[in-house]
Motif scaffolding. Structure first.
Motif, short mmCIF file in Angstrom:
data_model
loop_
_atom_site.label_atom_id
_atom_site.label_comp_id
_atom_site.label_asym_id
_atom_site.label_seq_id
_atom_site.Cartn_x
_atom_site.Cartn_y
_atom_site.Cartn_z
N SER A 1 0.84 -1.19 0.00
CA SER A 1 0.00 0.00 0.00
C SER A 1 0.88 1.25 0.00
N ARG A 2 0.32 2.33 -0.53
CA ARG A 2 1.07 3.60 -0.58
C ARG A 2 1.49 4.04 0.81
N ASP A 3 0.64 3.86 1.80
CA ASP A 3 0.96 4.30 3.15
C ASP A 3 1.87 3.32 3.90
N GLY A 4 2.17 2.19 3.27
CA GLY A 4 3.08 1.22 3.88
C GLY A 4 2.44 0.30 4.89
N ARG A 5 1.17 0.49 5.20
CA ARG A 5 0.55 -0.33 6.26
C ARG A 5 0.32 -1.78 5.83
N TYR A 6 0.06 -1.99 4.55
CA TYR A 6 -0.16 -3.36 4.08
C TYR A 6 1.01 -3.82 3.23
N TRP A 7 1.45 -5.06 3.47
CA TRP A 7 2.54 -5.66 2.70
C TRP A 7 2.30 -7.16 2.60
N ALA A 8 2.51 -7.72 1.43
CA ALA A 8 2.37 -9.16 1.24
C ALA A 8 3.29 -9.63 0.13
N GLU A 9 3.81 -10.84 0.27
CA GLU A 9 4.60 -11.49 -0.78
C GLU A 9 4.28 -12.97 -0.77
N ASN A 10 3.78 -13.47 -1.90
CA ASN A 10 3.34 -14.86 -1.96
C ASN A 10 3.59 -15.45 -3.34
N ASN A 11 3.79 -16.77 -3.36
CA ASN A 11 3.89 -17.51 -4.60
C ASN A 11 2.51 -18.02 -5.00
N PHE A 12 2.19 -17.90 -6.30
CA PHE A 12 0.95 -18.43 -6.83
C PHE A 12 1.28 -19.40 -7.96
N LEU A 13 0.37 -20.31 -8.21
CA LEU A 13 0.54 -21.29 -9.29
C LEU A 13 -0.49 -20.98 -10.37
N LEU A 14 0.03 -20.73 -11.58
CA LEU A 14 -0.86 -20.45 -12.70
C LEU A 14 -1.59 -21.72 -13.13
N PRO A 15 -2.79 -21.59 -13.64
CA PRO A 15 -3.53 -22.78 -14.07
C PRO A 15 -2.92 -23.39 -15.32
N ASP A 16 -3.17 -24.67 -15.50
CA ASP A 16 -2.78 -25.33 -16.75
C ASP A 16 -3.77 -24.95 -17.85
N GLY A 17 -3.35 -25.19 -19.08
CA GLY A 17 -4.25 -24.91 -20.20
C GLY A 17 -3.93 -23.57 -20.83
N ALA A 18 -4.78 -23.14 -21.74
CA ALA A 18 -4.54 -21.92 -22.51
C ALA A 18 -4.77 -20.68 -21.65
N LEU A 19 -3.72 -19.88 -21.47
CA LEU A 19 -3.83 -18.63 -20.73
C LEU A 19 -4.05 -17.52 -21.76
N ASP A 20 -5.28 -17.38 -22.21
CA ASP A 20 -5.56 -16.46 -23.30
C ASP A 20 -6.16 -15.15 -22.82
N GLY A 21 -5.90 -14.78 -21.60
CA GLY A 21 -6.43 -13.53 -21.09
C GLY A 21 -6.07 -13.34 -19.64
N PRO A 22 -6.74 -12.43 -18.94
CA PRO A 22 -6.42 -12.17 -17.54
C PRO A 22 -6.72 -13.38 -16.66
N ILE A 23 -5.83 -13.64 -15.73
CA ILE A 23 -5.98 -14.73 -14.77
C ILE A 23 -6.24 -14.12 -13.40
N GLN A 24 -7.38 -14.42 -12.82
CA GLN A 24 -7.69 -13.88 -11.51
C GLN A 24 -6.80 -14.50 -10.44
N LEU A 25 -6.48 -13.71 -9.43
CA LEU A 25 -5.79 -14.23 -8.25
C LEU A 25 -6.84 -14.62 -7.21
N ARG A 26 -6.75 -15.84 -6.69
CA ARG A 26 -7.61 -16.22 -5.58
C ARG A 26 -6.92 -15.71 -4.31
#
Length: 241
Positions: A87-112
């Motif tokens: 966040s701009r104010d520095g109050r929120y911070w996160a770092e995480n690994n995500f796994l992309l789905p298999d198959g055709a990635l033909d557009g935006p992939i939502q983050l769960r």
């Protein structure tokens, strides 16, 4: 009590400036949580000044289902992606690994993104939350290519790539270096209101139709303070096909 599940499933046509994508079903990048600990995130009023120069790289002006999305290459299906959120104010911070789905990635992939701080995240305005997404795992030293990311609150803005910068109170400029007709770097906008512990400057770079012919965009961020040039930052941003 915090509301979990920072997602809004809405079926919409997505326009990504350099291509139009439609999808009959929604795909998600899932948190890579081997220890079943949930998102690695923190929200605190007492935070140190960020030492990171580049806080985020996002795409504005596109509509997609949900609140957070990334735009990876189709060849990245099944791969890891490191997502950092600040966040701009520095109050929120996160770092995480995500796994992309298999198959055709033909557009935006939502983050769960099942955050414990969903209400706080939703309250941040469009310029108040920076997302930095890189191909590969967060602890991979060769992880140096960025993928575009976006928030739902950026959809109403003009089509552009936004680079969120901690300028160290320096005048900041940014430009694309590998276009055939390379333009002169343009001055970035300094944020002057509110708390700016995470970052204080936003560089806006227009995306063009012919960018689709490039393997990636080579973006360089320059900072100049008291007539002295600080070390420039170079970003390789992957352009989805």
């Amino acid at each position: 009590m915090k509301t979990r599940g920072w997602l809004r499933p809405v079926a919409l046509l997505t326009l990504l400036g350099i291509g139009t994508f439609t999808r009959g079903e929604e795909f998600y990048a899932e948190l890579l949580d081997l220890k079943d600990e949930g998102l690695q995130e923190a929200y605190s009023e007492e935070v140190p000044v960020s030492g990171r120069v580049i806080a985020g790289v996002s795409f504005a002006g596109t509509v997609f289902p949900g609140e957070l999305a990334i735009f990876p290459l189709g060849a990245s299906a099944g791969d890891k992606v490191c997502v950092q959120i600040m966040s701009r104010d520095g109050r929120y911070w996160a770092e995480n690994n995500f796994l992309l789905p298999d198959g055709a990635l033909d557009g935006p992939i939502q983050l769960r993104y099942d955050s414990h701080y969903a209400d706080e995240l939703q309250a941040f305005e469009s310029n108040d939350l920076a997302i930095l997404s890189r191909l590969g795992a967060c602890d991979d030293p060769a992880n140096d290519k960025y993928v575009l990311s976006s928030r739902g609150k950026l959809a109403d803005r003009g089509r552009a790539l936004l680079v969120f910068v901690n300028s160290a109170r320096a005048d900041t400029y940014a430009g694309v270096m590998n276009r055939p007709d390379r333009e002169k770097p343009r001055k970035c906008r300094r944020i002057v209101e509110g708390r700016r512990t995470g970052y204080d400057t936003i560089c806006e770079i227009a995306l063009r139709e012919d960018d689709a012919g490039l393997e990636n965009l080579e973006i360089k961020v320059y900072r100049r303070k008291y007539e002295k040039s600080l070390k420039p930052e170079t970003l390789l941003v992957v352009i989805p096909r």
